[in-house]
Write an enzyme that holds these catalytic residues in place. Structure first.
Site, short mmCIF file in Angstrom:
data_model
loop_
_atom_site.label_atom_id
_atom_site.label_comp_id
_atom_site.label_asym_id
_atom_site.label_seq_id
_atom_site.Cartn_x
_atom_site.Cartn_y
_atom_site.Cartn_z
N CYS A 136 -2.44 -3.16 7.25
CA CYS A 136 -1.93 -3.04 8.63
C CYS A 136 -2.16 -1.59 9.08
O CYS A 136 -2.49 -0.73 8.26
CB CYS A 136 -0.45 -3.40 8.67
N GLU A 177 0.84 -1.21 0.00
CA GLU A 177 0.00 0.00 0.00
C GLU A 177 0.87 1.25 0.00
O GLU A 177 0.60 2.22 -0.73
CB GLU A 177 -0.92 0.02 1.22
ZN LIG Z 1 1.09 -2.43 5.76
#
Ligand SMILES: [Zn+2]
Length: 188
Positions: A115, A55
């Site tokens: 995350c 990401e």
């Molecule tokens: Zn991450």
């Protein structure tokens, strides 16, 4: 292209990273106006950089594409591209009336649930929508413990896994004064 094709591309990037030994099974695609703007894949094993998540890589590439003249942008062209100020939507809890455009209007597809670091980068980017394939529980089952960070954030500072405490707030205030006393500071 639709949801399934974009997610399939994120998964292709994830699988490529695994097969090449570059990192974990995580790939990301950012779309704008129905087309792929940028791609990212986990490259933690390739680089040794714990922040080399798909990401974050995709966000950095998207910004580079939209800001081709960076890094001079901060000095010369404050209102170009992703730093252009746009009004906050009606009912926004944001205390400032306008913010930099960043990646407003973009959508992010990622093979596994973000995350906390990546989710935070997504907030800073102002990406509109996130679609993920595998959830945090599935991620935990294959040995990547992203979920514990979300759990740790809910605890008071003195109970966190990493020691964090405030020291010398007057020194921290010096840096903030440099910002608030700069007459031409550009909010973002
Ligand atoms: Zn991450």
């Amino acid at each position: 292209m639709g949801h399934k094709e974009f997610m399939a591309e994120a998964v292709r990037l994830a699988t490529e990273s695994v097969e090449n030994g570059w990192g974990g099974p995580f790939g990301t695609v950012i779309t704008m106006n129905g087309d792929i703007l940028a791609r990212g894949q986990n490259r933690v094993l390739l680089t040794g950089d714990p922040t080399a998540h798909g990401e974050v890589e995709a966000i950095r590439k998207a910004i580079q594409i939209l800001n081709p003249h960076a890094p001079s942008i901060a000095q010369d062209n404050n209102n170009a591209s992703t730093l252009e100020l746009v009004p906050r939507p009606e009912g926004s809890p944001d205390p400032l009336p306008e913010r930099a455009r960043m990646l407003m209007g973009c959508t992010l597809y990622t093979s596994g649930a973000p995350c906390p670091m990546c989710m935070s980068a997504i907030y800073w980017s102002r990406i509109d929508t996130v679609y993920f394939g595998a959830d945090l529980e599935a991620t935990r089952k294959i040995g990547f413990d992203d979920a514990f960070q979300y759990e740790d954030f809910r605890k008071p500072l003195d109970q966190r896994r990493i020691r964090i405490e405030q020291i010398h707030p007057e020194l921290g205030a010096e840096a903030y004064n440099a910002w608030t006393s700069k007459p031409d500071n550009h909010p973002y």
